[in-house]
Design a protein around this motif. Structure first.
Motif, PDB file in Angstrom:
ATOM      1  N   GLY A 130      41.246  16.327 -22.896  1.00 52.59           N
ATOM      2  CA  GLY A 130      41.319  15.329 -23.961  1.00 52.59           C
ATOM      3  C   GLY A 130      39.944  14.877 -24.379  1.00 52.59           C
ATOM      4  O   GLY A 130      38.939  15.233 -23.763  1.00 52.59           O
ATOM      5  N   ASN A 131      39.889  14.075 -25.451  1.00 54.86           N
ATOM      6  CA  ASN A 131      38.608  13.622 -25.991  1.00 54.86           C
ATOM      7  C   ASN A 131      38.546  12.104 -26.085  1.00 54.86           C
ATOM      8  O   ASN A 131      38.014  11.551 -27.048  1.00 54.86           O
ATOM      9  CB  ASN A 131      38.355  14.222 -27.384  1.00 54.86           C
ATOM     10  CG  ASN A 131      37.851  15.650 -27.303  1.00 54.86           C
ATOM     11  OD1 ASN A 131      37.096  15.980 -26.399  1.00 54.86           O
ATOM     12  ND2 ASN A 131      38.278  16.480 -28.225  1.00 54.86           N
ATOM     13  N   ASN A 132      39.073  11.427 -25.120  1.00 51.57           N
ATOM     14  CA  ASN A 132      38.989   9.971 -25.101  1.00 51.57           C
ATOM     15  C   ASN A 132      37.552   9.563 -24.806  1.00 51.57           C
ATOM     16  O   ASN A 132      37.048   9.816 -23.716  1.00 51.57           O
ATOM     17  CB  ASN A 132      39.934   9.404 -24.035  1.00 51.57           C
ATOM     18  CG  ASN A 132      39.996   7.891 -24.077  1.00 51.57           C
ATOM     19  OD1 ASN A 132      39.197   7.236 -24.754  1.00 51.57           O
ATOM     20  ND2 ASN A 132      40.954   7.331 -23.362  1.00 51.57           N
ATOM     21  N   THR A 148      29.858  24.727 -14.347  1.00 53.84           N
ATOM     22  CA  THR A 148      30.972  25.345 -15.063  1.00 53.84           C
ATOM     23  C   THR A 148      32.017  24.275 -15.334  1.00 53.84           C
ATOM     24  O   THR A 148      32.415  23.537 -14.423  1.00 53.84           O
ATOM     25  CB  THR A 148      31.600  26.496 -14.267  1.00 53.84           C
ATOM     26  OG1 THR A 148      30.632  27.536 -14.084  1.00 53.84           O
ATOM     27  CG2 THR A 148      32.799  27.074 -15.000  1.00 53.84           C
ATOM     28  N   VAL A 149      32.465  24.201 -16.575  1.00 58.23           N
ATOM     29  CA  VAL A 149      33.472  23.218 -16.993  1.00 58.23           C
ATOM     30  C   VAL A 149      34.598  23.956 -17.704  1.00 58.23           C
ATOM     31  O   VAL A 149      34.351  24.860 -18.515  1.00 58.23           O
ATOM     32  CB  VAL A 149      32.859  22.157 -17.928  1.00 58.23           C
ATOM     33  CG1 VAL A 149      33.925  21.166 -18.386  1.00 58.23           C
ATOM     34  CG2 VAL A 149      31.721  21.431 -17.227  1.00 58.23           C
ATOM     35  N   GLY A 150      35.849  23.574 -17.394  1.00 56.69           N
ATOM     36  CA  GLY A 150      37.010  24.141 -18.065  1.00 56.69           C
ATOM     37  C   GLY A 150      37.510  23.201 -19.153  1.00 56.69           C
ATOM     38  O   GLY A 150      37.624  21.997 -18.934  1.00 56.69           O
ATOM     39  N   CYS A 151      37.823  23.749 -20.341  1.00 55.02           N
ATOM     40  CA  CYS A 151      38.325  22.957 -21.472  1.00 55.02           C
ATOM     41  C   CYS A 151      39.684  23.510 -21.882  1.00 55.02           C
ATOM     42  O   CYS A 151      39.782  24.649 -22.362  1.00 55.02           O
ATOM     43  CB  CYS A 151      37.361  23.031 -22.652  1.00 55.02           C
ATOM     44  SG  CYS A 151      35.658  22.550 -22.264  1.00 55.02           S
ATOM     45  N   TYR A 152      40.735  22.704 -21.688  1.00 55.41           N
ATOM     46  CA  TYR A 152      42.089  23.165 -22.015  1.00 55.41           C
ATOM     47  C   TYR A 152      42.437  22.865 -23.468  1.00 55.41           C
ATOM     48  O   TYR A 152      42.183  21.770 -23.967  1.00 55.41           O
ATOM     49  CB  TYR A 152      43.119  22.511 -21.101  1.00 55.41           C
ATOM     50  CG  TYR A 152      44.523  22.904 -21.467  1.00 55.41           C
ATOM     51  CD1 TYR A 152      45.020  24.166 -21.157  1.00 55.41           C
ATOM     52  CD2 TYR A 152      45.354  22.020 -22.159  1.00 55.41           C
ATOM     53  CE1 TYR A 152      46.302  24.541 -21.522  1.00 55.41           C
ATOM     54  CE2 TYR A 152      46.635  22.379 -22.528  1.00 55.41           C
ATOM     55  CZ  TYR A 152      47.102  23.644 -22.206  1.00 55.41           C
ATOM     56  OH  TYR A 152      48.377  24.019 -22.571  1.00 55.41           O
TER      57      TYR A 152
END
Length: 333
Positions: A130-132, A148-152
């Motif tokens: 999310g983008n809160n 490393t970052v995961g973006c769903y």
């Protein structure tokens, strides 16, 4: 003719509690810290099964079994039937950052006839969904490390972007139509969930390696670089110099060395004082036992001086120096 049953490894990607698993083409597995990772491998027939960290030798072997199901600590292996076909499933539970690295699966009729397939595990530190702005994720890293970052996203396909800032023309670090791509210190990997788990969507993994202090700032992973809500995920990276602890350690070592020098110097002075006191005691005892006073050393005198080197000269005429002039005292009474 003896037939060797070998393991034909195909990598399927699925989600367990929102966790992606294995790439179907690139032999790369992505996971998220604290979640579980499972990779499944169809095969024709197999008796001996192994799951290894790196090459399957020595202490690298995590599981070596002929059982249909076996678990060792956080690692497990299980023989399943998927649509009537045997499938070997290997899992790692409660992923930690140190789980990242190379792994191998192996299967065959015996340990001497197994076939191997290697794959890589990449562990993301977080999964952003999310983008809160109030929940903007911050990551603190030291220079030289990787992130490393995961973006769903609930959609898939199209171009993938990894940007610094808001993906303006001069802010794109990496852009690709492929599932996997890299450029310089940046990497992208996109993994879609299996059809039986989700009907669409996927996870875009972005990686920065060998970070420096100048990498500190805001980043964005995005699909199709669309400004619409839900099409991007933002996070903040803060990088500190890992040399600072070394500087503090150096200062501490210097202070310790100074303290040791002071202590050793104090001990040396103490030893000298003890020896002088001991020698004084010996001279005093010698005098009480009839020692010739001429042999006694007077500490308050200058070197080479004795008691006879007095300020006053003897008035005995016999002891007068003949080369000096003396006055004679006469009693007129």
């Amino acid at each position: 003719m003896k037939v060797h049953h070998t393991l034909i490894c195909f990598f399927f990607l699925s989600l367990q509690d929102g966790n992606p698993e294995v790439n179907i083409n690139k032999n790369i597995s992505f996971g998220v810290v604290g979640r579980n990772l499972t990779a499944e491998f169809p095969f024709t027939a197999v008796t001996w099964k192994m799951f290894c960290r790196g090459e399957c030798k020595g202490g690298n072997v995590l599981i070596n079994t002929t059982d249909e199901k076996h678990q060792s600590h956080r690692y497990s292996i299980e023989l399943k039937q998927e649509n009537g076909a045997p499938t070997l499933s290997v899992s790692i539970t409660q992923l930690i950052m140190s789980d990242a690295g190379r792994y191998s699966c192996a299967a065959g009729e015996s340990p001497s006839s197994v076939s191997y397939k290697q794959f890589e595990v990449v562990v993301a530190e977080a999964l952003l969904d999310g983008n809160n702005p109030a929940q903007l994720k911050h990551f603190n890293k030291e220079t030289g490390s990787s992130l490393t970052v995961g973006c769903y996203f609930n959609q898939s396909g199209g171009q993938k972007f990894f940007c610094r800032g808001e993906c303006g023309e001069d802010e794109v670090l990496l852009q690709t139509d492929d599932e996997d791509d890299f450029k310089d210190r940046y990497r992208i990997g996109f993994r879609g969930p299996s059809e039986k788990t989700y009907t669409g969507g996927g996870i875009l993994y972005v990686t920065i390696t060998q970070v420096t202090e100048s990498d500190s700032g805001r980043y964005r992973c995005s699909l199709n670089r669309s400004p619409g809500q839900g099409s991007f995920r933002d996070f903040v990276l803060s990088v500190t110099d890992d040399d600072l602890p070394s500087v503090g350690l150096t200062v501490a070592v210097i202070i310790i060395i100074i303290i040791i020098i002071i202590v050793l110097s104090s001990l040396a002075v103490l030893i000298i004082c003890i020896k002088r006191k001991s020698n004084r005691g010996l001279r005093t005892r010698g005098n009480s036992e009839g020692t010739n006073m001429e042999d006694v050393h007077y500490e308050n005198c200058t070197p080479g001086s004795t008691r006879e080197d007095s300020t006053y000269q003897s008035l005995d005429p016999a002891g007068r120096d003949q080369d000096q002039t003396y006055s004679t005292l006469t009693d007129h009474t």
